[in-house]
Write a protein that holds these residues in place. Structure first.
Motif, PDB file in Angstrom:
ATOM      1  N   VAL A 181      17.783  36.179  31.609  1.00  0.00           N
ATOM      2  CA  VAL A 181      17.154  36.141  32.935  1.00  0.00           C
ATOM      3  C   VAL A 181      18.116  35.416  33.882  1.00  0.00           C
ATOM      4  N   ASP A 182      18.297  35.976  35.060  1.00  0.00           N
ATOM      5  CA  ASP A 182      19.238  35.407  36.031  1.00  0.00           C
ATOM      6  C   ASP A 182      18.589  34.206  36.726  1.00  0.00           C
ATOM      7  N   THR A 183      18.811  33.020  36.189  1.00  0.00           N
ATOM      8  CA  THR A 183      18.228  31.779  36.748  1.00  0.00           C
ATOM      9  C   THR A 183      19.303  30.689  36.728  1.00  0.00           C
ATOM     10  N   PRO A 184      18.998  29.522  37.307  1.00  0.00           N
ATOM     11  CA  PRO A 184      19.955  28.403  37.252  1.00  0.00           C
ATOM     12  C   PRO A 184      20.217  27.888  35.829  1.00  0.00           C
ATOM     13  N   PHE A 185      19.544  28.445  34.826  1.00  0.00           N
ATOM     14  CA  PHE A 185      19.861  28.139  33.421  1.00  0.00           C
ATOM     15  C   PHE A 185      21.353  28.395  33.170  1.00  0.00           C
ATOM     16  N   PHE A 186      21.890  29.405  33.874  1.00  0.00           N
ATOM     17  CA  PHE A 186      23.316  29.755  33.731  1.00  0.00           C
ATOM     18  C   PHE A 186      24.098  29.233  34.935  1.00  0.00           C
ATOM     19  N   ASP A 187      25.376  28.940  34.721  1.00  0.00           N
ATOM     20  CA  ASP A 187      26.219  28.427  35.809  1.00  0.00           C
ATOM     21  C   ASP A 187      26.686  29.542  36.739  1.00  0.00           C
ATOM     22  N   THR A 188      26.657  30.781  36.245  1.00  0.00           N
ATOM     23  CA  THR A 188      27.140  31.898  37.065  1.00  0.00           C
ATOM     24  C   THR A 188      26.049  32.964  37.160  1.00  0.00           C
ATOM     25  N   PRO A 189      26.027  33.774  38.232  1.00  0.00           N
ATOM     26  CA  PRO A 189      25.015  34.816  38.367  1.00  0.00           C
ATOM     27  C   PRO A 189      25.106  35.839  37.240  1.00  0.00           C
ATOM     28  N   LYS A 190      23.966  36.409  36.874  1.00  0.00           N
ATOM     29  CA  LYS A 190      23.899  37.417  35.796  1.00  0.00           C
ATOM     30  C   LYS A 190      23.258  38.684  36.363  1.00  0.00           C
ATOM     31  N   PRO A 191      24.048  39.494  37.069  1.00  0.00           N
ATOM     32  CA  PRO A 191      23.471  40.642  37.788  1.00  0.00           C
ATOM     33  C   PRO A 191      22.817  41.683  36.879  1.00  0.00           C
ATOM     34  N   GLN A 192      23.217  41.767  35.611  1.00  0.00           N
ATOM     35  CA  GLN A 192      22.621  42.772  34.701  1.00  0.00           C
ATOM     36  C   GLN A 192      21.326  42.266  34.054  1.00  0.00           C
ATOM     37  N   ALA A 193      20.999  41.009  34.321  1.00  0.00           N
ATOM     38  CA  ALA A 193      19.860  40.399  33.626  1.00  0.00           C
ATOM     39  C   ALA A 193      18.547  40.707  34.335  1.00  0.00           C
ATOM     40  N   LEU A 194      17.442  40.310  33.710  1.00  0.00           N
ATOM     41  CA  LEU A 194      16.140  40.332  34.378  1.00  0.00           C
ATOM     42  C   LEU A 194      16.150  39.302  35.496  1.00  0.00           C
ATOM     43  N   LEU A 219       7.775  40.177  24.449  1.00  0.00           N
ATOM     44  CA  LEU A 219       9.241  40.308  24.419  1.00  0.00           C
ATOM     45  C   LEU A 219       9.633  41.150  25.621  1.00  0.00           C
ATOM     46  N   ILE A 220      10.457  40.606  26.490  1.00  0.00           N
ATOM     47  CA  ILE A 220      10.858  41.338  27.699  1.00  0.00           C
ATOM     48  C   ILE A 220      12.364  41.191  27.884  1.00  0.00           C
ATOM     49  N   VAL A 221      13.032  42.342  27.932  1.00  0.00           N
ATOM     50  CA  VAL A 221      14.505  42.346  27.967  1.00  0.00           C
ATOM     51  C   VAL A 221      14.994  43.339  29.030  1.00  0.00           C
ATOM     52  N   PRO A 222      16.220  43.176  29.508  1.00  0.00           N
ATOM     53  CA  PRO A 222      16.752  44.156  30.460  1.00  0.00           C
ATOM     54  C   PRO A 222      16.969  45.510  29.777  1.00  0.00           C
ATOM     55  N   THR A 223      16.707  46.589  30.498  1.00  0.00           N
ATOM     56  CA  THR A 223      17.017  47.923  29.983  1.00  0.00           C
ATOM     57  C   THR A 223      18.535  48.030  29.820  1.00  0.00           C
ATOM     58  N   PRO A 224      19.013  48.549  28.678  1.00  0.00           N
ATOM     59  CA  PRO A 224      20.472  48.706  28.529  1.00  0.00           C
ATOM     60  C   PRO A 224      21.019  49.606  29.638  1.00  0.00           C
ATOM     61  N   PRO A 225      22.229  49.305  30.147  1.00  0.00           N
ATOM     62  CA  PRO A 225      22.795  50.119  31.218  1.00  0.00           C
ATOM     63  C   PRO A 225      22.936  51.581  30.803  1.00  0.00           C
ATOM     64  N   VAL A 226      22.718  52.508  31.735  1.00  0.00           N
ATOM     65  CA  VAL A 226      22.867  53.941  31.467  1.00  0.00           C
ATOM     66  C   VAL A 226      24.352  54.249  31.282  1.00  0.00           C
TER      67      VAL A 226
END
Ligand code: NAP
Length: 227
Positions: A181-194, A219-226
């Motif tokens: 999930v794209d949150t402040p949990f990570f130091d950098t943005p995660k554009p492919q994430a939820l 369980l909720i995850v990002p859809t794999p990229p097409v």
């Protein structure tokens, strides 16, 4: 009006769940260490009739007991207890990981989560409500060297055991298991994430189901990229 208590409400998933819970008609009790962020969120959510800020380090039992007392004083019930506060590692793996970081992470992600369930339990039970624990996809799969993942495996195990303890009480226990999930949990943005909004939407859907509907795991995850 039902009450939704959220730990780790100052940021990311917790803050977004607070926004969507208020939109869904709940009053929210917002707990974390960053009081300034909680106070801003309370203002955003319409003030003390709808939201209260509670300074709380989840690894401290007295803080968590005070959190429950403040919530009951303000709103009179706890219908959903969302044990969500958590943090990750500062360096990966066992050989290069930092033991002091592990201590804080274990006390927050495991002990803090169990304490939240413990202090909220009598009130959630009285409401026949929900205890929601933020685990992770990382608590279901093997991730090379991940001490963080091990803390989430502990949350998975605890959630399943708590579920058994509460079977037959009408209280529901849900493990929320997000992928990235794209949150402040990570130091950098995660554009492919939820987004945190994606997770909050699913969680609000789940806890607004009628009493005969139980959802043990989400369980909720990002859809794999097409390709
Ligand atoms: N982002 C992801 O990809 C992902 C995926 C699966 C699961 N999760 C889990 O989701 C939960 C929320 O993470 P997030 O992504 O929303 O990250 P985040 O934006 O960094 O939020 C973490 C929250 O936990 C709070 N917190 C940390 N230590 C605390 C403590 N000792 N006492 C009270 N609150 C504490 C933080 O508030 P203060 O610093 O103000 O105390 C903050 O509100 C965590 O349990 C995390 O492990 C995240």
């Amino acid at each position: 009006m039902k009450t939704f208590l959220i730990t780790g409400a100052s940021s990311g998933i917790g803050a977004e769940v607070a926004r969507q819970a208020v939109a869904a008609g709940y009053r929210v009790a917002l707990a974390a260490r960053s009081r300034d962020k909680l106070d801003s969120l309370v203002e955003e959510l319409g003030g003390p009739q709808r939201a209260i800020a509670i300074s709380c380090d989840v690894s401290d039992l007295a803080d968590q007991e005070a959190m429950v007392a403040e919530t009951l004083e303000a709103f009179g019930s706890i219908d959903v207890a969302f044990a969500n506060a958590g943090l990750g590692t500062t360096a990966p793996g066992t050989e290069h990981g930092d033991p002091e970081n592990w201590r804080e992470m274990i006390l927050t992600n495991i002990y803090g989560c169990i304490l939240t369930a413990r202090v909220c339990l009598p009130h959630v039970r009285a409401a026949k409500g929900w205890i929601v624990l933020t685990g992770s996809r990382a608590g279901r799969v093997t991730l090379k060297g991940s001490v963080y993942g091990a803390t989430k495996w502990a949350v998975t195990g605890y959630g399943q055991n708590l579920r058994e303890e509460l079977a037959g009480t009408g209280t529901r226990v849900m493990l929320l298991e997000p992928g990235m999930v794209d949150t402040p949990f990570f130091d950098t943005p995660k554009p492919q994430a939820l987004t945190a909004g994606d997770v909050a939407r699913a969680l609000i859907f789940a806890v607004t189901q009628p009493p005969h509907v139980d959802i043990p795991e989400l369980l909720i995850v990002p859809t794999p990229p097409v390709e």
